[in-house]
Design a protein around this motif. Structure first.
Motif, PDB file in Angstrom:
ATOM      1  N   TRP A   1       0.815  -1.200   0.000  1.00 38.52           N
ATOM      2  CA  TRP A   1       0.000   0.000   0.000  1.00 38.52           C
ATOM      3  C   TRP A   1       0.853   1.256   0.000  1.00 38.52           C
ATOM      4  O   TRP A   1       0.430   2.311  -0.503  1.00 38.52           O
ATOM      5  CB  TRP A   1      -0.956   0.003   1.193  1.00 38.52           C
ATOM      6  CG  TRP A   1      -0.282   0.136   2.535  1.00 38.52           C
ATOM      7  CD1 TRP A   1       0.148  -0.864   3.338  1.00 38.52           C
ATOM      8  CD2 TRP A   1       0.023   1.358   3.211  1.00 38.52           C
ATOM      9  NE1 TRP A   1       0.715  -0.361   4.473  1.00 38.52           N
ATOM     10  CE2 TRP A   1       0.647   1.014   4.430  1.00 38.52           C
ATOM     11  CE3 TRP A   1      -0.154   2.708   2.916  1.00 38.52           C
ATOM     12  CZ2 TRP A   1       1.098   1.959   5.346  1.00 38.52           C
ATOM     13  CZ3 TRP A   1       0.282   3.660   3.818  1.00 38.52           C
ATOM     14  CH2 TRP A   1       0.894   3.279   5.016  1.00 38.52           C
ATOM     15  N   GLN A   2       2.089   1.172   0.543  1.00 37.87           N
ATOM     16  CA  GLN A   2       2.973   2.329   0.520  1.00 37.87           C
ATOM     17  C   GLN A   2       3.508   2.615  -0.883  1.00 37.87           C
ATOM     18  O   GLN A   2       4.012   3.706  -1.146  1.00 37.87           O
ATOM     19  CB  GLN A   2       4.147   2.108   1.482  1.00 37.87           C
ATOM     20  CG  GLN A   2       3.749   2.060   2.936  1.00 37.87           C
ATOM     21  CD  GLN A   2       4.950   1.974   3.867  1.00 37.87           C
ATOM     22  OE1 GLN A   2       6.097   2.111   3.444  1.00 37.87           O
ATOM     23  NE2 GLN A   2       4.695   1.735   5.146  1.00 37.87           N
ATOM     24  N   ILE A   3       3.411   1.653  -1.772  1.00 40.14           N
ATOM     25  CA  ILE A   3       3.828   1.853  -3.162  1.00 40.14           C
ATOM     26  C   ILE A   3       2.643   2.292  -4.020  1.00 40.14           C
ATOM     27  O   ILE A   3       2.731   3.255  -4.784  1.00 40.14           O
ATOM     28  CB  ILE A   3       4.449   0.564  -3.729  1.00 40.14           C
ATOM     29  CG1 ILE A   3       5.693   0.175  -2.913  1.00 40.14           C
ATOM     30  CG2 ILE A   3       4.795   0.740  -5.206  1.00 40.14           C
ATOM     31  CD1 ILE A   3       6.303  -1.139  -3.352  1.00 40.14           C
ATOM     32  N   TYR A   4       1.522   1.579  -3.865  1.00 41.96           N
ATOM     33  CA  TYR A   4       0.387   1.830  -4.743  1.00 41.96           C
ATOM     34  C   TYR A   4      -0.401   3.073  -4.352  1.00 41.96           C
ATOM     35  O   TYR A   4      -0.999   3.718  -5.226  1.00 41.96           O
ATOM     36  CB  TYR A   4      -0.542   0.617  -4.757  1.00 41.96           C
ATOM     37  CG  TYR A   4       0.067  -0.590  -5.412  1.00 41.96           C
ATOM     38  CD1 TYR A   4       0.515  -0.536  -6.730  1.00 41.96           C
ATOM     39  CD2 TYR A   4       0.210  -1.793  -4.714  1.00 41.96           C
ATOM     40  CE1 TYR A   4       1.074  -1.639  -7.337  1.00 41.96           C
ATOM     41  CE2 TYR A   4       0.776  -2.904  -5.321  1.00 41.96           C
ATOM     42  CZ  TYR A   4       1.207  -2.824  -6.635  1.00 41.96           C
ATOM     43  OH  TYR A   4       1.768  -3.907  -7.227  1.00 41.96           O
TER      44      TYR A   4
ATOM     45  N   LEU B   1      -5.248  12.654 -13.831  1.00 36.14           N
ATOM     46  CA  LEU B   1      -6.361  12.340 -14.716  1.00 36.14           C
ATOM     47  C   LEU B   1      -7.609  13.174 -14.453  1.00 36.14           C
ATOM     48  O   LEU B   1      -8.463  13.278 -15.334  1.00 36.14           O
ATOM     49  CB  LEU B   1      -6.723  10.854 -14.600  1.00 36.14           C
ATOM     50  CG  LEU B   1      -5.673   9.871 -15.107  1.00 36.14           C
ATOM     51  CD1 LEU B   1      -6.180   8.444 -14.975  1.00 36.14           C
ATOM     52  CD2 LEU B   1      -5.303  10.163 -16.554  1.00 36.14           C
ATOM     53  N   VAL B   2      -7.748  13.761 -13.276  1.00 35.87           N
ATOM     54  CA  VAL B   2      -8.951  14.544 -12.981  1.00 35.87           C
ATOM     55  C   VAL B   2      -9.131  15.710 -13.952  1.00 35.87           C
ATOM     56  O   VAL B   2     -10.245  15.931 -14.475  1.00 35.87           O
ATOM     57  CB  VAL B   2      -8.939  15.028 -11.517  1.00 35.87           C
ATOM     58  CG1 VAL B   2      -9.946  16.153 -11.302  1.00 35.87           C
ATOM     59  CG2 VAL B   2      -9.266  13.877 -10.582  1.00 35.87           C
ATOM     60  N   PRO B   3      -8.094  16.503 -14.272  1.00 40.77           N
ATOM     61  CA  PRO B   3      -8.305  17.578 -15.266  1.00 40.77           C
ATOM     62  C   PRO B   3      -8.742  17.053 -16.632  1.00 40.77           C
ATOM     63  O   PRO B   3      -9.582  17.676 -17.292  1.00 40.77           O
ATOM     64  CB  PRO B   3      -6.930  18.264 -15.338  1.00 40.77           C
ATOM     65  CG  PRO B   3      -6.286  17.949 -14.036  1.00 40.77           C
ATOM     66  CD  PRO B   3      -6.744  16.576 -13.683  1.00 40.77           C
TER      67      PRO B   3
ATOM     68  N   LEU C   1       1.158   6.200  -5.952  1.00 44.41           N
ATOM     69  CA  LEU C   1       0.939   6.120  -7.392  1.00 44.41           C
ATOM     70  C   LEU C   1      -0.522   6.397  -7.744  1.00 44.41           C
ATOM     71  O   LEU C   1      -0.814   7.075  -8.739  1.00 44.41           O
ATOM     72  CB  LEU C   1       1.354   4.743  -7.913  1.00 44.41           C
ATOM     73  CG  LEU C   1       2.855   4.416  -7.858  1.00 44.41           C
ATOM     74  CD1 LEU C   1       3.100   2.989  -8.344  1.00 44.41           C
ATOM     75  CD2 LEU C   1       3.665   5.405  -8.676  1.00 44.41           C
ATOM     76  N   ALA C   2      -1.433   5.883  -6.934  1.00 43.46           N
ATOM     77  CA  ALA C   2      -2.857   6.122  -7.194  1.00 43.46           C
ATOM     78  C   ALA C   2      -3.208   7.599  -7.007  1.00 43.46           C
ATOM     79  O   ALA C   2      -3.979   8.166  -7.794  1.00 43.46           O
ATOM     80  CB  ALA C   2      -3.706   5.255  -6.265  1.00 43.46           C
ATOM     81  N   LEU C   3      -2.639   8.236  -5.991  1.00 45.92           N
ATOM     82  CA  LEU C   3      -2.895   9.661  -5.771  1.00 45.92           C
ATOM     83  C   LEU C   3      -2.340  10.498  -6.913  1.00 45.92           C
ATOM     84  O   LEU C   3      -2.984  11.449  -7.381  1.00 45.92           O
ATOM     85  CB  LEU C   3      -2.290  10.101  -4.437  1.00 45.92           C
ATOM     86  CG  LEU C   3      -2.935   9.513  -3.180  1.00 45.92           C
ATOM     87  CD1 LEU C   3      -2.184   9.960  -1.930  1.00 45.92           C
ATOM     88  CD2 LEU C   3      -4.407   9.914  -3.082  1.00 45.92           C
ATOM     89  N   TYR C   4      -1.156  10.145  -7.384  1.00 42.45           N
ATOM     90  CA  TYR C   4      -0.560  10.881  -8.508  1.00 42.45           C
ATOM     91  C   TYR C   4      -1.386  10.687  -9.776  1.00 42.45           C
ATOM     92  O   TYR C   4      -1.614  11.641 -10.527  1.00 42.45           O
ATOM     93  CB  TYR C   4       0.871  10.412  -8.736  1.00 42.45           C
ATOM     94  CG  TYR C   4       1.530  11.026  -9.943  1.00 42.45           C
ATOM     95  CD1 TYR C   4       1.977  12.348  -9.921  1.00 42.45           C
ATOM     96  CD2 TYR C   4       1.682  10.297 -11.122  1.00 42.45           C
ATOM     97  CE1 TYR C   4       2.569  12.925 -11.025  1.00 42.45           C
ATOM     98  CE2 TYR C   4       2.264  10.864 -12.236  1.00 42.45           C
ATOM     99  CZ  TYR C   4       2.711  12.173 -12.188  1.00 42.45           C
ATOM    100  OH  TYR C   4       3.284  12.730 -13.292  1.00 42.45           O
TER     101      TYR C   4
END
Length: 290
Positions: free
Chosen positions: A28-31, A42-44, A34-37
């Motif tokens: 979870w410390q890796i993913y 992708l939100v814009p 990455l998921a937040l980035y």
């Protein structure tokens, strides 16, 4: 009497050494970062798609029902087809010019030793630290003297000049990694230098050529400053200037602007989708000193 004893040889290790359980990083410390980035990136783009495909006046987060009204407004009503054609012409011409010149110059830098070669390489590297905005006035004066202002050729020349230093370095580094003995063997078989280059070296340069050409095309496609300063005829605007031109003084059609952004981003996405494996290979090979 001295007794010689054979030193025991350790058995070869056939199993990989695994890290201790306490030293393992939780997944979870890796993913999670990455998921937040990925979410932040992708939100814009998602909001651009929402504005482009949802009907005018709608405030729905999910664009339904889908509409192509904004694309029709941009393409036919705002003259975006002309902007798209101009950007495509400039991008393709810059790609060809940059690739051809960088190919010839990179081969010379890789295969020949001449006086001032090191200083020339340092000079090319130093040009990468100069912002393009500082060269607007000198370039404008040059193009005005050559009667190239308000011409798409001014954009092609400017883009080619600014893309050449990095392209030369990449291609010359890639050619250094190609064994010189391959060309010598072709010469022994009766090939000239040009024919040996075309038959032996050029096919091996595909990743480097793809990397150089894609960077030249994408940079010229996205460049806003040169097109804004050198072009004043609306019929010769490129996509970035065309999008900025459609921003109203008192109101903004966000749907049409988002549709134009989708159309502008589509060629870049397609290019990267097809060349990503060549791009990584070309960049890594060209960055290694032979």
């Amino acid at each position: 009497m001295t007794v010689l004893t054979e030193r025991p040889v350790a058995a070869p290790r056939t199993q990989a050494v695994h890290a201790a359980p306490g030293n393992r990083v939780p997944r979870w410390q890796i993913y999670l970062p990455l998921a937040l980035y990925l979410l932040f990136t992708l939100v814009p783009f998602y909001w651009m798609l929402v504005f482009a495909f949802r009907p005018a006046g709608s405030t729905a987060i999910v664009p339904w029902p889908l509409t192509l009204q904004h694309f029709d407004t941009v393409w036919n009503g705002m003259g975006f087809a002309v902007f798209f054609r101009n950007s495509l012409m400039v991008g393709v011409a810059s790609l060809v010019a940059t690739t051809v010149v960088a190919l010839a110059g990179g081969y010379a830098l890789a295969r020949y030793d001449f006086r001032g070669k090191g200083a020339f390489m340092v000079g090319m590297l130093c040009t990468q630290f100069i912002p393009g905005a500082l060269m607007i006035i000198p370039l404008f004066e040059i193009f005005r003297t050559l009667d190239l202002t308000n011409s798409l050729w001014s954009l092609v020349i400017a883009e080619t000049v600014f893309q050449l230093p990095l392209s030369l370095i990449l291609i010359s580094g890639f050619i250094r990694n190609i064994p010189y003995e391959l060309e010598q063997a072709a010469w022994v078989d009766g090939c000239s230098r040009v024919r040996g280059f075309l038959a032996i070296v050029l096919p091996l340069l595909r990743p480097a050529l793809v990397a150089v050409g894609s960077f030249a095309f994408i940079h010229s496609w996205n460049n806003f400053l040169f097109a804004l300063m050198f072009i004043n005829d609306q019929e010769k605007f490129t996509v970035p200037v065309g999008l900025a031109y459609n921003l109203g003084e008192n109101s903004v059609d966000f749907g049409a602007l988002a549709a134009g952004g989708v159309v502008a981003a589509l060629p870049v996405v397609i290019v990267f989708a097809f060349i990503q494996r060549y791009l990584v290979q070309g960049m890594s090979a060209g960055a290694v000193k032979g």
